[in-house]
Design an enzyme around this catalytic site. Sequence first.
Site, PDB file in Angstrom:
ATOM      1  N   HIS A 110       0.837  -1.198   0.000  1.00  0.00           N
ATOM      2  CA  HIS A 110       0.000   0.000   0.000  1.00  0.00           C
ATOM      3  C   HIS A 110       0.872   1.248   0.000  1.00  0.00           C
ATOM      4  O   HIS A 110       1.956   1.265   0.615  1.00  0.00           O
ATOM      5  CB  HIS A 110      -0.902   0.038   1.235  1.00  0.00           C
ATOM      6  CG  HIS A 110      -1.709  -1.202   1.435  1.00  0.00           C
ATOM      7  ND1 HIS A 110      -2.609  -1.665   0.505  1.00  0.00           N
ATOM      8  CD2 HIS A 110      -1.759  -2.077   2.471  1.00  0.00           C
ATOM      9  CE1 HIS A 110      -3.178  -2.774   0.960  1.00  0.00           C
ATOM     10  NE2 HIS A 110      -2.663  -3.051   2.135  1.00  0.00           N
ATOM     11  N   GLU A 128      -1.741  -0.101   8.387  1.00  0.00           N
ATOM     12  CA  GLU A 128      -2.769  -0.941   8.999  1.00  0.00           C
ATOM     13  C   GLU A 128      -2.195  -1.771  10.139  1.00  0.00           C
ATOM     14  O   GLU A 128      -0.975  -1.876  10.309  1.00  0.00           O
ATOM     15  CB  GLU A 128      -3.396  -1.863   7.946  1.00  0.00           C
ATOM     16  CG  GLU A 128      -2.402  -2.797   7.289  1.00  0.00           C
ATOM     17  CD  GLU A 128      -2.942  -3.442   6.025  1.00  0.00           C
ATOM     18  OE1 GLU A 128      -3.922  -2.944   5.448  1.00  0.00           O
ATOM     19  OE2 GLU A 128      -2.368  -4.469   5.610  1.00  0.00           O
ATOM     20  N   HIS A 187       3.342  -7.491   1.839  1.00  0.00           N
ATOM     21  CA  HIS A 187       2.693  -8.345   2.833  1.00  0.00           C
ATOM     22  C   HIS A 187       1.562  -9.142   2.204  1.00  0.00           C
ATOM     23  O   HIS A 187       1.112  -8.854   1.090  1.00  0.00           O
ATOM     24  CB  HIS A 187       2.123  -7.496   3.979  1.00  0.00           C
ATOM     25  CG  HIS A 187       1.027  -6.572   3.534  1.00  0.00           C
ATOM     26  ND1 HIS A 187       1.269  -5.342   2.958  1.00  0.00           N
ATOM     27  CD2 HIS A 187      -0.333  -6.695   3.560  1.00  0.00           C
ATOM     28  CE1 HIS A 187       0.126  -4.750   2.661  1.00  0.00           C
ATOM     29  NE2 HIS A 187      -0.864  -5.561   3.003  1.00  0.00           N
ATOM     30  N   ARG A 207      -1.231  -4.840  -6.202  1.00  0.00           N
ATOM     31  CA  ARG A 207      -0.871  -6.262  -6.209  1.00  0.00           C
ATOM     32  C   ARG A 207       0.438  -6.479  -6.955  1.00  0.00           C
ATOM     33  O   ARG A 207       0.584  -6.078  -8.098  1.00  0.00           O
ATOM     34  CB  ARG A 207      -1.968  -7.089  -6.878  1.00  0.00           C
ATOM     35  CG  ARG A 207      -3.289  -7.142  -6.129  1.00  0.00           C
ATOM     36  CD  ARG A 207      -4.198  -8.219  -6.725  1.00  0.00           C
ATOM     37  NE  ARG A 207      -5.574  -7.988  -6.323  1.00  0.00           N
ATOM     38  CZ  ARG A 207      -6.504  -7.405  -7.087  1.00  0.00           C
ATOM     39  NH1 ARG A 207      -6.194  -7.029  -8.318  1.00  0.00           N
ATOM     40  NH2 ARG A 207      -7.723  -7.220  -6.633  1.00  0.00           N
TER      41      ARG A 207
END
Length: 342
Positions: A110, A128, A187, A207
């Site tokens: 991200h 996150e 991740h 991705r």
Amino acid sequence: MKDKKEKINTPFLLQPAGKDYLWGGRRLKDDYGKNFDLTPLAETWECSTHPDGISRAKGGFFDGQNLTDILIRHPELEGTHPLSLGLERGQIPILVKFIDAARDLSVQVHPDDDYAREHEGGQLGKTEMWYVVDAQKDAKLIYGLNRTMTSAELRRILESGNRIEHCLQKVPVKTGDVFYIRAGTIHAICKGALIVEVQESSNLTYRLYDYHRKDKNGRERQLHIDKALEVADLHAAMTPRQPMHVTQYRPGAAEKLLCRCRYFEVRSLSINTERTRQLYEIQTGPTSFQIFICTKGCGVLFWHNGAAECSLPFFQGDTVFIPASSVPIRIQGKASALRIHC
């Protein structure tokens, strides 16, 4: 007017938005009562004002209204946290999800806030945190690279169609683990993990690799290799270690700080009021709303609305929005929960 303010300034259940990504399973339906006509059910966006999935009030004064509309009309419920400044009206800075990984998620990354603002039309980036609600034996996650690589080296592997698993650091997970995933970290959640994710309010995912899987239309899902390599940290990642948690014992509950960063703070609660007359109490200040999400067990929230005592039962999988400057709330029951705020 006072009666109306008291009714508004009280907790309410949230009805999440559901997502049927191809790696999801059935646990959110079977174990957590998420009644969606989606198969599989991969994620439920429990507390969200993101336009890709807005949660709604369930019962109470705002029954059926979406959270964005509620906060547009009543911005005082969100609070005055600096993270809310600059967001559109009705938007909160964080998003909370349940994630059921029946299969491996894509290997992804991200962007941070600066990159997202410049390249994604002013959106937020995505840092996150994962809290592992349950993990099957041998469950793992991917956390960064296992060796430092150049962008050109990783691109050659990706564009050749070769598998990249040998480049990734795999970490075993167990129930109760906590992982902080900073923007830029490569991740993936792997199969067998049920997770609560607390994140910035963003749906930006780049991705890198998706195991050459095909969607229901027979097409491989889109990759975002150029953007991913621009934002990814390509240094060898340190093995994530579980932080030391200090337990604070309060009447009716044990509380642990799991994560505190510039975007959110997350605490776990182990509530057990079977043998105490003094109940665990929550009271929010003017700065931030709070999110209460029950991961196991059940209980009841109590508060006073004028002279009347009000109550709100909650069960495993339920999420409650507690407004900023809420009336004092007491909790009775036997449950595990997370308490989240900006």
